[in-house]
Design an enzyme around this catalytic site. Structure first.
Site, PDB file in Angstrom:
ATOM      1  N   GLU A  58       0.816  -1.210   0.000  1.00  0.00           N
ATOM      2  CA  GLU A  58       0.000   0.000   0.000  1.00  0.00           C
ATOM      3  C   GLU A  58       0.857   1.270   0.000  1.00  0.00           C
ATOM      4  OE1 GLU A  58      -3.390   0.260  -0.212  1.00  0.00           O
ATOM      5  OE2 GLU A  58      -3.417  -1.913  -0.501  1.00  0.00           O
ATOM      6  N   GLU A 109      -8.430  -3.870   2.979  1.00  0.00           N
ATOM      7  CA  GLU A 109      -7.934  -3.105   1.828  1.00  0.00           C
ATOM      8  C   GLU A 109      -8.877  -3.151   0.627  1.00  0.00           C
ATOM      9  OE1 GLU A 109      -5.675  -0.987   1.983  1.00  0.00           O
ATOM     10  OE2 GLU A 109      -4.383  -1.582   3.638  1.00  0.00           O
TER      11      GLU A 109
END
Length: 192
Positions: free
Chosen positions: A46, A139
């Site tokens: 990320e 996520e």
């Protein structure tokens, strides 16, 4: 040891610096070493474990921000207040806040990964299960086929880095019906 936070991608030694700090912060909140390894595997993809990174390095409130790339970034910024910028400890505190507040509007259990954020935090399951649970429940990227092998490869680095032990030998794909469709071992970690 100080956090490295900038609107740029971190190199391996910078990621390892911040990984030690994430580990310390999340352990303080009761996250198991297995859950922390899963967090790091996801954070690497990320943000390169960088609390100061904006998506594509473009500072814009329509882009994701921080260790876990909150989108919109105001999910974190409004909660954090005036000291929000480049604040690794505060971002870890926010992740814990989401954990103890029924997922904080960020964690959604799935039929395959049917656990709460608190169950994730407390879990001692090894291997890829927790890494993929965080990917799917927290996520939720656009392409799981692309993201799963990358995060598994990241886990294959962070688990031995944290424990001095090799990851357990992978068993069948943890997602029923997908066995043999992903060849995760063909993917090298992105820093190689």
């Amino acid at each position: 040891m100080a956090w490295i936070a900038k609107n740029d991608y971190l190199n391996q030694s910078e990621m390892e610096n911040n990984a030690l700090l994430v580990w310390a912060e999340m352990a303080k909140y009761g996250f198991t070493i297995e859950a922390i390894a899963a967090l790091l595997a996801n954070m690497q993809r990320e943000s390169t474990i960088n609390p100061g990174l904006w998506n594509s390095r473009i500072e814009d409130m329509s882009r994701a921000y921080g260790l876990v790339q909150w989108l919109p970034p105001t999910k974190y910024i409004n909660w954090a207040g005036p000291n929000w910028r480049d604040n690794g400890p505060l971002e870890c505190e926010r992740i814990n806040w989401e954990c103890v507040n029924n997922g904080g509007g960020q964690w959604y259990a799935t039929s395959t990964y049917n656990l709460t954020f608190e169950e994730f935090r407390d879990s001692h399951q090894q291997g890829y299960f927790l890494t993929l649970a965080f990917l799917h429940c927290y996520e939720r990227p656009g392409s799981y086929d692309v993201e799963e092998p990358i995060r598994k490869a990241n886990y294959d680095f962070w688990w031995p880095w944290m424990t001095g032990q090799e990851p357990p030998t992978p068993g069948p794909d943890p997602i029923p019906g997908n066995s043999g469709k992903r060849k995760w071992w063909l993917f090298s970690p992105p820093w190689l």
